[in-house]
Motif scaffolding. Structure first.
Motif, PDB file in Angstrom:
ATOM      1  N   THR A  40     -27.435 -39.979-119.395  1.00 52.16           N
ATOM      2  CA  THR A  40     -27.351 -38.757-120.186  1.00 52.16           C
ATOM      3  C   THR A  40     -27.158 -39.110-121.658  1.00 52.16           C
ATOM      4  O   THR A  40     -26.518 -40.109-121.985  1.00 52.16           O
ATOM      5  CB  THR A  40     -26.215 -37.833-119.695  1.00 52.16           C
ATOM      6  OG1 THR A  40     -26.282 -36.600-120.406  1.00 52.16           O
ATOM      7  CG2 THR A  40     -24.845 -38.451-119.878  1.00 52.16           C
ATOM      8  N   GLY A  87     -28.116 -31.800-122.478  1.00 55.97           N
ATOM      9  CA  GLY A  87     -28.146 -30.401-122.873  1.00 55.97           C
ATOM     10  C   GLY A  87     -28.489 -30.312-124.344  1.00 55.97           C
ATOM     11  O   GLY A  87     -28.205 -31.222-125.118  1.00 55.97           O
ATOM     12  N   GLU A  93     -34.118 -26.379-129.231  1.00 55.37           N
ATOM     13  CA  GLU A  93     -35.101 -26.663-128.182  1.00 55.37           C
ATOM     14  C   GLU A  93     -36.437 -27.137-128.757  1.00 55.37           C
ATOM     15  O   GLU A  93     -37.051 -28.071-128.236  1.00 55.37           O
ATOM     16  CB  GLU A  93     -35.315 -25.429-127.296  1.00 55.37           C
ATOM     17  CG  GLU A  93     -34.089 -24.973-126.545  1.00 55.37           C
ATOM     18  CD  GLU A  93     -33.212 -23.984-127.312  1.00 55.37           C
ATOM     19  OE1 GLU A  93     -32.292 -23.438-126.687  1.00 55.37           O
ATOM     20  OE2 GLU A  93     -33.449 -23.753-128.522  1.00 55.37           O
ATOM     21  N   ARG A  98     -38.233 -29.475-120.609  1.00 51.20           N
ATOM     22  CA  ARG A  98     -37.139 -28.653-120.080  1.00 51.20           C
ATOM     23  C   ARG A  98     -36.901 -29.044-118.639  1.00 51.20           C
ATOM     24  O   ARG A  98     -37.827 -29.314-117.891  1.00 51.20           O
ATOM     25  CB  ARG A  98     -37.473 -27.176-120.164  1.00 51.20           C
ATOM     26  CG  ARG A  98     -37.404 -26.644-121.566  1.00 51.20           C
ATOM     27  CD  ARG A  98     -37.630 -25.145-121.574  1.00 51.20           C
ATOM     28  NE  ARG A  98     -37.704 -24.687-122.930  1.00 51.20           N
ATOM     29  CZ  ARG A  98     -36.792 -23.891-123.473  1.00 51.20           C
ATOM     30  NH1 ARG A  98     -35.785 -23.465-122.778  1.00 51.20           N
ATOM     31  NH2 ARG A  98     -36.915 -23.528-124.732  1.00 51.20           N
ATOM     32  N   GLN A 149     -30.763 -26.475-115.852  1.00 50.92           N
ATOM     33  CA  GLN A 149     -29.805 -25.765-116.692  1.00 50.92           C
ATOM     34  C   GLN A 149     -28.483 -26.516-116.582  1.00 50.92           C
ATOM     35  O   GLN A 149     -28.154 -27.051-115.535  1.00 50.92           O
ATOM     36  CB  GLN A 149     -29.632 -24.333-116.200  1.00 50.92           C
ATOM     37  CG  GLN A 149     -28.688 -23.525-117.039  1.00 50.92           C
ATOM     38  CD  GLN A 149     -28.678 -22.066-116.609  1.00 50.92           C
ATOM     39  OE1 GLN A 149     -29.547 -21.616-115.877  1.00 50.92           O
ATOM     40  NE2 GLN A 149     -27.687 -21.347-117.062  1.00 50.92           N
ATOM     41  N   SER A 150     -27.709 -26.581-117.627  1.00 53.46           N
ATOM     42  CA  SER A 150     -26.451 -27.323-117.568  1.00 53.46           C
ATOM     43  C   SER A 150     -25.265 -26.391-117.348  1.00 53.46           C
ATOM     44  O   SER A 150     -25.302 -25.216-117.709  1.00 53.46           O
ATOM     45  CB  SER A 150     -26.238 -28.146-118.836  1.00 53.46           C
ATOM     46  OG  SER A 150     -26.083 -27.308-119.951  1.00 53.46           O
TER      47      SER A 150
END
Length: 128
Positions: free
Chosen positions: A65, A99, A105, A115, A118-119
């Protein structure tokens, strides 16, 4: 601009004044140093000045991450964030999930990010 991949020399004494220009807060120096030692730090320097940083936390096999991608406001819109993302893509040991703050974005999509999930956040109980 000088970029460093896996910048082991990144010290909390350098990082904290940098991060406070972007996300002001009361950060503990020892905890920050511990956090920096556990991530791959990809940095951008203008001479001796830290102007950009992307940190990767990974298990080395399956998951990674981006914990943050930060560029000093005066250095934004110069391609530094895009270059840091490119270096992350080239050097990360795993696929990277992260995220994005609302409104950013388009920056990530322009840089080839797709994409995904969702976090969500789970806050630890009893932690100050």
């Amino acid at each position: 601009m000088e970029y460093k991949v896996d910048d082991r020399g990144l010290d909390a004494a350098i990082f904290l004044p940098f991060v406070n220009r972007i996300w002001p807060g009361e950060y503990d120096r020892d905890r920050t140093q511990s956090a920096l030692s556990k991530t791959m730090n990809i940095t951008a320097y203008d001479g001796e000045r830290l102007v950009g940083c992307l940190r990767i936390l990974s298990d080395g096999c399956y998951f990674g991450t981006i914990t943050e991608l930060l560029v000093l406001p005066a250095y934004q819109k110069r391609g530094i964030g895009s270059r840091l993302l490119q270096l992350a893509r080239e050097n990360a040991p795993t696929m990277l999930y992260f995220g994005a703050q609302p409104g950013l974005e388009a920056f990530y999509e322009k840089n080839g990010c797709q994409r995904s999930l969702q976090s969500y956040v789970i806050e630890p109980e009893g932690r100050d």
